[in-house]
Write a protein that holds these residues in place. Structure first.
Motif, mmCIF file in Angstrom:
data_model
loop_
_atom_site.group_PDB
_atom_site.id
_atom_site.type_symbol
_atom_site.label_atom_id
_atom_site.label_comp_id
_atom_site.label_asym_id
_atom_site.label_seq_id
_atom_site.Cartn_x
_atom_site.Cartn_y
_atom_site.Cartn_z
ATOM 1 N N ALA A 271 9.501 -5.417 5.032
ATOM 2 C CA ALA A 271 8.797 -4.290 5.074
ATOM 3 C C ALA A 271 9.921 -2.997 5.461
ATOM 4 C CB ALA A 271 7.598 -3.822 5.882
ATOM 5 N N PRO A 272 10.581 -2.669 4.256
ATOM 6 C CA PRO A 272 11.832 -1.910 4.563
ATOM 7 C C PRO A 272 11.374 -0.583 4.964
ATOM 8 C CG PRO A 272 11.891 -2.254 2.332
ATOM 9 C CD PRO A 272 10.748 -3.427 2.873
ATOM 10 N N HIS A 273 10.277 -0.120 4.570
ATOM 11 C CA HIS A 273 9.618 1.311 4.920
ATOM 12 C C HIS A 273 8.731 1.216 5.899
ATOM 13 C CE1 HIS A 273 12.003 2.809 1.430
ATOM 14 N NE2 HIS A 273 11.616 1.773 0.755
ATOM 15 N N ALA B 252 0.663 -1.141 0.098
ATOM 16 C CA ALA B 252 -0.015 -0.016 -0.059
ATOM 17 C C ALA B 252 0.805 1.217 0.037
ATOM 18 C CB ALA B 252 -0.907 0.087 1.219
ATOM 19 N N PHE B 253 2.042 1.299 0.679
ATOM 20 C CA PHE B 253 2.914 2.357 0.780
ATOM 21 C C PHE B 253 3.518 2.391 -0.893
ATOM 22 C CE2 PHE B 253 7.298 4.150 1.328
ATOM 23 C CZ PHE B 253 6.867 5.337 2.025
ATOM 24 N N GLY B 254 3.848 1.544 -1.251
ATOM 25 C CA GLY B 254 4.223 1.571 -2.585
ATOM 26 C C GLY B 254 3.279 2.222 -3.725
ATOM 27 N N ARG B 255 2.092 1.573 -3.505
ATOM 28 C CA ARG B 255 1.016 2.401 -4.424
ATOM 29 C C ARG B 255 0.841 3.712 -4.064
ATOM 30 N NH1 ARG B 255 -2.294 -1.309 -6.855
ATOM 31 N NH2 ARG B 255 -4.381 -0.152 -6.474
ATOM 32 N N PHE B 256 0.711 4.137 -2.883
ATOM 33 C CA PHE B 256 0.770 5.497 -2.596
ATOM 34 C C PHE B 256 1.958 6.193 -3.171
ATOM 35 C CE2 PHE B 256 2.576 8.595 0.695
ATOM 36 C CZ PHE B 256 1.873 9.819 0.521
ATOM 37 N N ILE C 193 9.654 10.201 -1.942
ATOM 38 C CA ILE C 193 8.800 9.803 -0.656
ATOM 39 C C ILE C 193 9.444 8.694 0.102
ATOM 40 C CG2 ILE C 193 6.474 9.265 0.120
ATOM 41 C CD1 ILE C 193 5.561 10.541 -2.618
ATOM 42 N N PRO C 194 9.985 7.454 -0.409
ATOM 43 C CA PRO C 194 10.521 6.698 0.543
ATOM 44 C C PRO C 194 11.490 7.251 1.422
ATOM 45 C CG PRO C 194 9.889 5.458 -1.511
ATOM 46 C CD PRO C 194 9.652 7.073 -1.845
ATOM 47 N N ALA C 195 12.409 8.083 0.966
ATOM 48 C CA ALA C 195 13.587 8.499 1.668
ATOM 49 C C ALA C 195 12.924 9.506 2.578
ATOM 50 C CB ALA C 195 14.549 9.308 0.626
ATOM 51 N N ILE C 196 12.024 10.337 2.363
ATOM 52 C CA ILE C 196 11.493 11.309 3.180
ATOM 53 C C ILE C 196 10.620 10.743 4.335
ATOM 54 C CG2 ILE C 196 9.529 13.069 3.435
ATOM 55 C CD1 ILE C 196 10.317 13.912 0.425
#
Length: 504
Positions: free
Chosen positions: A399-401, A265-269, A286-289
């Motif tokens: 889930a790395p993020h 879901a995070f990836g889809r966001f 966004i992942p880095a942020i």
């Protein structure tokens, strides 16, 4: 259902007209009801004045019916169009949520998205054992509510990690969980399971004098509804489960699936944000942020106006998980657009709005009954430090993020050392001679993943499914197509469409 979704519904109803199609075929009405044995009174000046409230007296322990009794608050909103009334609909939104206020003023609980339900049914609801958060924020507060668990200690302690990386942290978690449970009403905390609440619902049906009820249940409450259908199949006229979940899968499978879906879901966001210029973080990493925000808040928690403590990255992760489920709904209603703005603000240290998100996610009014109920209804077969750490490390890789945040990990970690035995079903809750049943399954659902929802269809004989192909936890809120299908089934007890792709 998680409270953020119901709070979202209250806001959504203020500005959005329903798109549902009116159904004119009522189907076979149940046999005429007897007079209710409940003593109805007004629900109070803040509620719809046509609504009625009462106390339902039930055994604390249904295996000891002559023992201690407790009072549960119930509400009834009479059908707005009595000439075309079909029957009585029991609304069960899920754990940790006060139902009385939503029934007494149904426009606040999401039911107003389908006004035909309010027109055609007496809507009833039981305030759950242990109470729940008021998602009308006092604007439609009833004068009767079921007693809270009366816990003296909060279940969420920002100083106690749900992801302890060493034995000292694990022992700290165990001690916290035991002390938190010990601070509650010790009788009530042991009688919150799905079968107990199913028998409460049967007591309400009998007290109403109804031969059958129509059930509308969401997510966590699907276990309650499925249990009721197994025990009393002839007492249900029609049953709709939106976001069902099979509670009989092994714990590790349950957790891995939810954690994987949350990361997806995070990836889809992130992908949506890259496509849509309305995203406040459009064109950014966004992942880095997000990783930097969580890491910084774990090092130095962020003060929040209106909250008694600074929030940690772990707490941010759990709040974000619940927003991820909402998909691309309009700005202002707690979906991906709002998440992007919130993360953009957090990047600069601005925590505006996070106190409200915390209150409907981790604060005691919601979190106490949600966690306590989960600890008796969730399978607990991760019981040793070695098992716990092996699964925790695996989740970090999955889930790395998002880091492993999920409802199921909250139960795995939060129920370690819990003094009340789990009574989660060890076998599928199979329903024979089932009433007409519609299951709404969502393809991208972090809290009730598709792969954990589909087995429920095989457990209820003759059930029908509708698949929503979008992102949602409760598809009812995201899809007019789903709402139409649910309305048609609740009013006619016959299936319609098999899939809904709107809103993807």
């Amino acid at each position: 259902m998680h409270p953020l979704r119901i709070a979202l519904a209250a806001a959504l109803l203020a500005t959005t007209a329903t798109t549902a199609t009116t159904v004119t075929t009522a189907g076979a009405a149940p046999a005429a009801s007897r007079e209710s044995s409940l003593s109805w009174t007004t629900c109070g000046p803040a509620t719809d004045q046509t609504a009625q409230c009462a106390w339902l007296r039930v055994p604390l322990d249904w295996s000891r019916p002559t023992g201690r009794k407790i009072n549960l608050a119930v509400a009834r909103h009479p059908a707005a169009d009595p000439a075309h009334k079909i029957g009585t609909l029991l609304f069960v939104p899920g754990a940790g949520v006060s139902v009385v206020n939503q029934v007494a003023t149904p426009w606040h609980g999401g039911l107003g998205l389908l006004p035909e339900l309010v027109d055609r049914f007496d809507i009833v609801g039981i305030d759950p054992r242990g109470g729940g958060v008021d998602l009308t924020y006092g604007s439609a507060d009833a004068t009767v509510h079921s007693a809270s668990l009366d816990c003296a200690r909060p279940f969420n302690d920002p100083a106690v990690s749900r992801f302890p990386a060493d034995l000292a942290g694990y022992v700290k978690l165990l001690k916290h969980n035991r002390a938190a449970a010990a601070s509650c009403d010790q009788d009530l905390i042991r009688h919150l399971d799905a079968e107990t609440q199913a028998r409460d619902a049967e007591a309400l049906r009998a007290a109403l004098g109804e031969s059958q009820l129509t059930w509308f249940a969401w997510t966590y409450a699907s276990l309650l509804a499925q249990t009721y259908a197994q025990l009393f199949p002839d007492r249900i006229r029609a049953l709709v489960l939106d976001g069902p979940l099979d509670h009989t899968v092994p714990t590790a499978t349950y957790v891995r699936t939810q954690v994987h879906e949350t990361e997806e879901a995070f990836g889809r966001f992130v992908a949506w944000c890259g496509r849509d210029p309305s995203c406040a973080l459009h064109g950014q990493d966004i992942p880095a942020i997000y990783d930097e925000i969580v890491e910084r808040a774990n090092r130095v928690p962020l003060p929040v106006d209106g909250l008694d403590h600074a929030i940690t990255g772990e707490e941010i992760g759990y709040i974000v998980m619940y927003v991820l489920e909402n998909g691309t709904i309009p700005a202002g209603y707690g979906g991906w657009i709002d998440l992007a703005y919130a993360l953009a603000n957090l990047r600069t240290g601005d925590t505006t709005g996070w106190a409200g998100a915390y209150a409907t996610t981790l604060a005691p009014a919601y979190y106490h009954p949600y966690r306590a109920g989960g600890c008796v209804d969730f399978p607990r077969d991760i019981t040793t430090y070695a098992e716990f750490q092996a699964l925790r490390r695996e989740l970090a890789q999955l889930a790395p993020h998002t880091g492993g945040v999920s409802d199921s990990w909250d139960y795995v970690s939060g129920c370690q050392g819990w003094p009340v035995t789990s009574v989660a079903p060890r076998r599928p809750v199979v329903v024979h001679d089932a009433p007409p049943t519609l299951l709404v399954l969502t393809r991208h659902n972090p809290l009730a993943p598709y792969d954990l929802a589909t087995p429920v269809a095989n457990q209820i004989e003759g059930s029908t499914t509708v698949t929503y192909e979008g992102d949602a936890h409760i598809a009812y809120f995201n899809s007019p197509c789903v709402r139409d299908a649910e309305l048609a089934f609740l009013t006619t007890a016959t299936p319609g469409v098999a899939a809904c792709a709107d809103g993807t």
